[in-house]
Motif scaffolding. Structure first.
Motif, mmCIF file in Angstrom:
data_model
loop_
_atom_site.group_PDB
_atom_site.id
_atom_site.type_symbol
_atom_site.label_atom_id
_atom_site.label_comp_id
_atom_site.label_asym_id
_atom_site.label_seq_id
_atom_site.Cartn_x
_atom_site.Cartn_y
_atom_site.Cartn_z
ATOM 1 N N PRO A 23 4.231 3.117 1.230
ATOM 2 C CA PRO A 23 4.284 1.721 1.691
ATOM 3 C C PRO A 23 3.688 0.760 0.665
ATOM 4 N N TYR A 63 11.245 -6.737 7.215
ATOM 5 C CA TYR A 63 10.378 -5.728 6.600
ATOM 6 C C TYR A 63 10.660 -4.354 7.196
ATOM 7 N N GLU A 64 10.354 -3.329 6.449
ATOM 8 C CA GLU A 64 10.460 -1.960 6.967
ATOM 9 C C GLU A 64 9.071 -1.524 7.445
ATOM 10 N N ASP A 117 15.883 -3.788 -1.450
ATOM 11 C CA ASP A 117 14.959 -2.976 -0.665
ATOM 12 C C ASP A 117 13.929 -3.865 0.020
ATOM 13 N N LYS A 131 7.862 -2.407 2.440
ATOM 14 C CA LYS A 131 7.411 -1.422 3.423
ATOM 15 C C LYS A 131 5.992 -1.749 3.866
ATOM 16 N N ILE A 146 6.393 0.969 9.127
ATOM 17 C CA ILE A 146 6.054 2.373 9.369
ATOM 18 C C ILE A 146 4.822 2.357 10.278
ATOM 19 N N LYS A 148 6.117 8.101 2.310
ATOM 20 C CA LYS A 148 6.805 6.818 2.500
ATOM 21 C C LYS A 148 6.486 5.778 1.431
#
Length: 381
Positions: A77, A37-38, A3, A6, A40, A75
């Motif tokens: 983060p 990285y994810e 994963d 975030k 948002i 989410k």
């Protein structure tokens, strides 16, 4: 697949009304970091309506707060990277940081871009207390220069300050091929918000002196940007008309990307006579285009612009000095070219996107893992 970390990025996005903060947020989201990285996004762009009717700004802040709380719960983060510019923005972002602390265990990176903190920090005890309260809730504070770090340390105290300056997409400048205009004109360019804060009145007076007192008739002023406050563009045009220099000036409006680079590459000298500026990112863009730069001693500017080496510095409001610096470069093409080459080299060595993005990558890893990253200790010269 492991994963990804975030990262909630809070700040203005997009190219409409683009400024220094948007420049950075766009750079990060369109880089290799988006694969690692994810991200948002919580877009806090302020619509023009709220600039004209500031009394309603509080309601917009409440909208941002509601969206933040939703994202934190939905989410979850790991890191919030939140961008702040002027004083009003800092107060708003401080409120969002407080909400983040109350409703989550998300780590917080505060990114300070503002240019008007010094007066309030020095003269308003309530503001210093507010800044300290916000700083204590953060895990890292990104600032743009050593100069600003010393100011904050002296007035607020020692916190986890990380210096990451702005950067420029060097490849975009290298790939943009522009033919020079052989019309006998020497082009002086300005890019920024049109108005008093960026020194547009002083620039007009200096230009008038060059035309009238030094009998320079082939100098042309290229003004690129939107007005900062409603009515300022018209006021500047009227002022230039009264000075009698309007025939020597072109107002292009807001230009981005290749259009902006084209104007820079067809110019001979760049000038940014700001009264308030934390970094002056457009100076870096002019340097990447191979131009000598004339600017004020503001914020981080003296850290990358060395007087007499790759451009010239002058004090805020000193029209005589500004006039003289322009005259020197106007009369010396060899000096212009020499300074321009030094600027291109400096951008490639210290201020390219590739160099700056490595700093953000290292900071995200350091905040997430708690382990120091050597990349963050590399100085900018």
């Amino acid at each position: 697949m492991k994963d990804r970390i975030k990262i909630l990025s809070v700040g203005p996005y997009g190219e409409r009304r683009i400024g220094g903060v948007q420049y950075v947020t766009n750079m990060i989201l369109n880089s290799f970091l988006k694969e690692k990285y994810e991200f948002i996004v919580l877009d806090t762009t302020i619509p023009i309506f709220y600039h004209e009717w500031r009394i309603f700004r509080f309601f917009l802040t409440l909208q941002f707060a509601a969206r933040l709380i939703f994202i934190l719960f939905r989410k979850r983060p790991h890191i919030m990277h939140i961008h702040s510019s002027n004083v009003a923005s800092f107060l708003e972002k401080g409120f969002l940081i407080l909400l983040c602390k109350l409703f989550s265990s998300t780590k917080i990176i505060l990114h300070l871009h503002g240019s008007r903190f010094e007066f309030l920090l020095k003269n308003k005890p309530w503001f210093r207390k507010m800044v300290k309260m916000v700083f204590t809730m953060t895990d890292a504070i990104i600032i743009l220069s050593e100069n600003f770090k010393q100011l904050l340390t002296n007035l607020v105290g020692t916190y986890n300050y990380i210096i990451i300056p702005h950067g420029v997409d060097k490849r975009l400048y290298d790939e943009t091929i522009v033919e020079r205009l052989n019309d006998g004109k020497v082009r002086l360019s300005f890019i920024g918000l049109i108005g008093e804060r960026k020194g547009c009145y002083e620039l007009g007076v200096a230009f008038k002196k060059l035309v009238a007192e030094h009998n320079i008739k082939n100098l042309h002023l290229e003004m690129v940007g939107r007005e900062e406050e409603p009515g300022e563009l018209e006021a500047i045009k009227n002022f230039y008309e009264r000075l009698g220099i309007l025939p020597y000036v072109t107002f292009y409006g807001l230009k981005v990307g290749h259009e902006k680079i084209k104007i820079l590459k067809q110019s001979d000298i760049f000038v940014l006579p700001s009264r308030h500026d934390s970094f002056g990112i457009v100076n870096l863009e002019a340097m990447a285009a191979g131009l000598p730069v004339i600017s004020t001693r503001q914020g981080a500017i003296p850290e990358y612009l060395i007087d007499g080496e790759n451009g010239f510095l002058f004090e805020i409001g000193d029209v005589e000095a500004l006039t003289e610096k322009i005259r020197i470069l106007y009369n010396n093409q060899e000096l212009r070219e020499k300074m321009g080459l030094k600027n291109k080299k400096k951008i490639a060595t210290f201020y390219s996107f590739d160099q700056i993005l490595k700093k953000y990558d290292a900071l995200y890893q350091q905040v997430h893992t708690g382990k120091n990253q050597a990349e963050l200790n590399t100085p900018f010269i």
